[in-house]
Design a protein around this motif. Structure first.
Motif, mmCIF file in Angstrom:
data_model
loop_
_atom_site.group_PDB
_atom_site.id
_atom_site.type_symbol
_atom_site.label_atom_id
_atom_site.label_comp_id
_atom_site.label_asym_id
_atom_site.label_seq_id
_atom_site.Cartn_x
_atom_site.Cartn_y
_atom_site.Cartn_z
ATOM 1 N N GLU A 3 -17.816 -46.811 -4.584
ATOM 2 C CA GLU A 3 -16.561 -46.345 -3.961
ATOM 3 C C GLU A 3 -16.528 -46.825 -2.513
ATOM 4 O O GLU A 3 -17.527 -46.670 -1.788
ATOM 5 C CB GLU A 3 -16.521 -44.805 -3.969
ATOM 6 C CG GLU A 3 -16.288 -44.194 -5.346
ATOM 7 C CD GLU A 3 -14.856 -44.357 -5.815
ATOM 8 O OE1 GLU A 3 -13.954 -44.308 -4.968
ATOM 9 O OE2 GLU A 3 -14.658 -44.553 -7.036
ATOM 10 N N PHE A 4 -15.431 -47.396 -2.085
ATOM 11 C CA PHE A 4 -15.321 -47.835 -0.695
ATOM 12 C C PHE A 4 -14.382 -46.902 0.074
ATOM 13 O O PHE A 4 -13.411 -46.398 -0.496
ATOM 14 C CB PHE A 4 -14.800 -49.269 -0.629
ATOM 15 C CG PHE A 4 -15.762 -50.251 -1.226
ATOM 16 C CD1 PHE A 4 -16.891 -50.618 -0.522
ATOM 17 C CD2 PHE A 4 -15.554 -50.769 -2.497
ATOM 18 C CE1 PHE A 4 -17.805 -51.509 -1.071
ATOM 19 C CE2 PHE A 4 -16.462 -51.652 -3.056
ATOM 20 C CZ PHE A 4 -17.594 -52.028 -2.349
ATOM 21 N N PRO A 5 -14.686 -46.663 1.362
ATOM 22 C CA PRO A 5 -13.831 -45.750 2.116
ATOM 23 C C PRO A 5 -12.446 -46.354 2.368
ATOM 24 O O PRO A 5 -12.273 -47.579 2.322
ATOM 25 C CB PRO A 5 -14.581 -45.565 3.444
ATOM 26 C CG PRO A 5 -15.475 -46.738 3.542
ATOM 27 C CD PRO A 5 -15.772 -47.211 2.161
ATOM 28 N N LYS A 6 -11.482 -45.468 2.666
ATOM 29 C CA LYS A 6 -10.120 -45.926 3.006
ATOM 30 C C LYS A 6 -10.174 -46.694 4.328
ATOM 31 O O LYS A 6 -11.046 -46.416 5.161
ATOM 32 C CB LYS A 6 -9.214 -44.703 3.204
ATOM 33 C CG LYS A 6 -8.793 -44.065 1.912
ATOM 34 C CD LYS A 6 -7.617 -43.148 2.096
ATOM 35 C CE LYS A 6 -7.757 -42.231 3.291
ATOM 36 N NZ LYS A 6 -6.698 -41.304 3.500
ATOM 37 N N PRO A 7 -9.248 -47.634 4.571
ATOM 38 C CA PRO A 7 -9.269 -48.347 5.858
ATOM 39 C C PRO A 7 -9.139 -47.375 7.034
ATOM 40 O O PRO A 7 -8.393 -46.398 6.954
ATOM 41 C CB PRO A 7 -8.033 -49.244 5.802
ATOM 42 C CG PRO A 7 -7.484 -49.157 4.441
ATOM 43 C CD PRO A 7 -8.147 -48.043 3.703
ATOM 44 N N THR A 8 -9.878 -47.639 8.070
ATOM 45 C CA THR A 8 -9.784 -46.790 9.260
ATOM 46 C C THR A 8 -8.719 -47.370 10.191
ATOM 47 O O THR A 8 -8.339 -48.542 10.068
ATOM 48 C CB THR A 8 -11.110 -46.767 10.039
ATOM 49 O OG1 THR A 8 -11.349 -48.096 10.494
ATOM 50 C CG2 THR A 8 -12.258 -46.284 9.173
ATOM 51 N N VAL A 9 -8.311 -46.552 11.141
ATOM 52 C CA VAL A 9 -7.282 -46.995 12.065
ATOM 53 C C VAL A 9 -7.774 -48.192 12.903
ATOM 54 O O VAL A 9 -7.012 -49.106 13.217
ATOM 55 C CB VAL A 9 -6.810 -45.794 12.914
ATOM 56 C CG1 VAL A 9 -7.768 -45.463 14.029
ATOM 57 C CG2 VAL A 9 -5.421 -46.013 13.439
ATOM 58 N N VAL A 332 -5.613 -58.185 8.645
ATOM 59 C CA VAL A 332 -6.265 -56.958 9.093
ATOM 60 C C VAL A 332 -7.570 -56.825 8.313
ATOM 61 O O VAL A 332 -7.566 -56.967 7.087
ATOM 62 C CB VAL A 332 -5.342 -55.743 8.831
ATOM 63 C CG1 VAL A 332 -6.025 -54.456 9.242
ATOM 64 C CG2 VAL A 332 -4.032 -55.919 9.580
ATOM 65 N N LEU A 333 -8.645 -56.559 9.037
ATOM 66 C CA LEU A 333 -9.974 -56.483 8.431
ATOM 67 C C LEU A 333 -9.980 -55.648 7.144
ATOM 68 O O LEU A 333 -9.713 -54.437 7.172
ATOM 69 C CB LEU A 333 -10.938 -55.847 9.459
ATOM 70 C CG LEU A 333 -12.366 -55.573 8.998
ATOM 71 C CD1 LEU A 333 -13.125 -56.882 8.784
ATOM 72 C CD2 LEU A 333 -13.087 -54.713 10.029
ATOM 73 N N GLY A 334 -10.248 -56.325 6.041
ATOM 74 C CA GLY A 334 -10.429 -55.629 4.761
ATOM 75 C C GLY A 334 -9.188 -54.954 4.209
ATOM 76 O O GLY A 334 -9.285 -54.161 3.268
#
Ligand SMILES: CC(=O)N[C@@H](C)C(=O)N[C@@H](C)C(=O)O
Length: 594
Positions: A3-9, A332-334
């Protein structure tokens, strides 16, 4: 499954700006101006391997880049920390540290216009000796000699094209954003290219198709700009083609292919067409993006476009053999477009039944915090369109909806609509914004407890004015370099804006009452909501004094106002570190006042 985390701000801080680009005559090299290494510099990509490398370093904004057709030099215009006093510098063909070429005192402007076919002459406009109307000069690179070609009068005057035989020059004379005349200078004088220069209309995209014929976009006697031509020999103006409810915004001629490329705008999107002069035939070229920042045509017939969408940062694209390819990978990164929010286009009726279009970005359910940001755009004769704003996608990621009304005065909705803001900065457009807010409330999207007001420049002016006149609608306000006082704004704009001020805003003496009524500073007592003000110290358009005065006065009456000044920025935030500081300050401010 991992599971990968949601994109951060923070991930939304990783895209960069591509401001402009140029393609070398042999099409082997692309140069582009970007803040990829934190500050704005010129980067290059060789077509063979496409790996970007630093080409010219000055750490300053550029307003153009141009290759010498014989590959002896590259020109670019640089300002200083956003002051917009652009001057012309050169580097060798392999790049390096730019050397001053056509420069002067730090407050003078040198705007590039055109290179001669052999690259030996540089045509440009300068404020030197004619701050308000600008002079056109030509610089000979062999002798270093400068010659005045035209002295601007009535309004800032810009050279836009030179005929192939170099006997005629085409110019634009700006009397207002909605009143721009085109004329051709010949050995015997000059001729306007539209039938009646006293009628208010615009001309843009002037280009010589033959030595005695220019094609251009105009809204002469029309709501929407169309393609037109003027022939010097016949002294004849005629319409070539219109695009219905779309307005022509740019015309580019490819002499080798005898082909014109025409961009149009309709509301929140751009379109692209070709016009084949050999076969008198035209068709649309379907775009893989929604908005065009720059278009360039090259000898091979390929097109290069700086294009972007609400969910895709601006990238340089090539159109070749009817296929589009991206040459840059500004992202945007990832985060893909699917992780971002595409706006809905909505329409509502304003107080006087005028139809207003708006963009509504709804935060994804999993991110939503229930708050909405109300964003009146800048300009004001501009529009909020489907083009990428890192700031918007960052706010959406944090859960804020965003609502952007294209109030009266916005571009993209016809000539009459754009004129509605002229000499009426604070009444009609303000009431459109009020109706937009009511639309949000009536549709259950927001409420006074859940609405933030954020705007930049004219949008900052509108944010201040709405704050002063309708504080009950908002929870807190962010003003980014907004006009606070129409009297001081009128006096402080750049000299070459002064000729257009009366039609744009009015006259401070004749319209004293209206200036007072429409100046946010008149409503200090009712500016009761928490406020953050952000300003670039070198801003030449809305000078720091506009923010200083409102902050000082509000603080003087005991209000707590957050004030962020960026010492090395102008009308925008070009340096990555500053951009991040601005975004973080805004996020913290909104979070604190939820
Ligand atoms: C003369 C003019 O229309 N300038 C605009 C492009 C401009 O810079 N306006 C400011 C006030 C803004 O709102 O961005």
């Amino acid at each position: 499954m991992i599971e990968f985390p949601k994109p951060t701000v923070e991930q939304f801080f990783t895209s960069y700006n591509i401001n402009n680009f140029t393609v070398s005559p042999d099409e082997k090299k692309i140069l582009f101006s970007t803040n990829m290494n934190g500050k704005v510099n010129i980067w290059a990509m060789d077509a063979a391997d496409t790996y970007p490398y630093l080409f010219a370093q000055k750490d300053e904004n550029t307003n153009f880049i141009k290759f010498d057709p014989k590959n002896r030099y590259v020109l670019a215009g640089y300002d200083h920390d956003g002051d917009e006093n652009y001057q012309i510098y050169a580097t060798g063909p392999e790049g390096g540290v730019p050397k001053p070429l056509i420069t002067g005192e730090s407050d003078e402007k040198y705007f590039f216009a055109k290179l001669s076919q052999d690259g030996n002459k540089i045509y440009y406009m300068t404020s030197k000796g004619n701050e308000s109307f600008l002079n056109t000069e030509v610089y000979d690179i062999e002798t270093g000699e400068k010659k005045t070609l035209h002295e601007g009068e009535r309004g800032p005057t810009y050279l836009v094209d030179v005929s192939n035989d170099e006997k005629h020059t085409a110019h634009l004379q700006l009397l207002a954003n909605t009143y721009i005349l085109g004329f051709i200078k010949t050995s015997s004088g000059f001729e306007y290219i539209t039938p009646d220069p006293d009628k208010v209309h615009t001309v843009s995209g002037l280009t010589f198709i033959k030595d005695d014929e220019v094609w251009f976009a105009t809204d002469y006697e029309s709501e929407y700009s169309y393609l037109a031509k003027y022939n010097l020999t016949d002294k004849a103006f005629s319409k070539v083609m219109d695009f219905g409810y779309e307005s022509v915004t740019e015309v580019q001629f490819n002499r080798d292919a005898n082909m014109l490329y025409v961009t149009t705008e309709k509301g929140v999107v751009d379109k692209l067409y070709y016009y084949d002069l050999n076969h008198d035939q035209s068709d649309e070229i379907i775009l893989p993006f929604a908005s065009i920042k720059q278009l360039s045509t090259v000898k091979s017939g390929d097109l290069y476009v700086l294009g972007g969408s609400a969910t895709e940062p601006f990238n340089i694209w090539r159109y070749s053999h009817e296929k589009w390819n991206t040459l840059t990978k500004n992202r945007v990164l990832g985060v893909t477009s699917d992780d971002m929010v595409e706006p809905e286009t909505i329409r509502f009726k304003s107080y006087d039944n005028l139809e207003i279009e708006a963009l509504l970005f709804r935060a994804k359910d999993e991110n939503s915090n229930g708050f909405t940001i109300f964003w009146p755009h800048g300009g004001p004769q501009a529009a909020e369109r489907k083009s990428y704003r890192a700031m918007f996608q960052m706010f959406l990621n944090r859960g804020y909806n965003i609502f952007c009304p294209n109030f009266r005065g916005s571009t993209g909705y016809g000539s009459s609509f754009v004129k509605l803001v002229e000499q009426d900065w604070g009444h009609g457009p303000r009431l459109d914004n009020v109706e937009a807010i009511k639309w949000l409330y009536n549709n259950g999207i927001s409420s006074p407890e859940k609405l933030f007001l954020v705007g930049g420049s004219y949008g900052g002016y509108m944010a201040l004015l709405l704050h002063g006149r309708h504080p009950e609608y908002f929870k807190a306000v962010v003003d980014i370099f907004g006009v606070s006082n129409l009297f001081t704004f009128y006096d402080s704009v750049p000299d070459h804006w002064k000729p257009i001020m009366e039609r744009w805003i009015g006259d401070p003496q004749k319209d004293k009452e209206r200036f007072q009524k429409d100046s946010p500073i008149t409503y200090l007592d009712t500016m009761s909501k928490p406020m953050l003000v952000i300003q670039g110290a070198k801003d030449p358009r809305v000078v720091k004094e506009e923010s200083d005065q409102i902050v000082e006065k509000l603080r003087g009456s005991g209000r707590e106002i957050d004030y962020l000044v960026l010492d090395d920025e102008g009308h925008g935030f070009s340096k990555k570190q500053n951009e991040i500081k601005v975004y973080k300050t805004m996020l913290e401010f909104l979070e604190k006042h939820q």
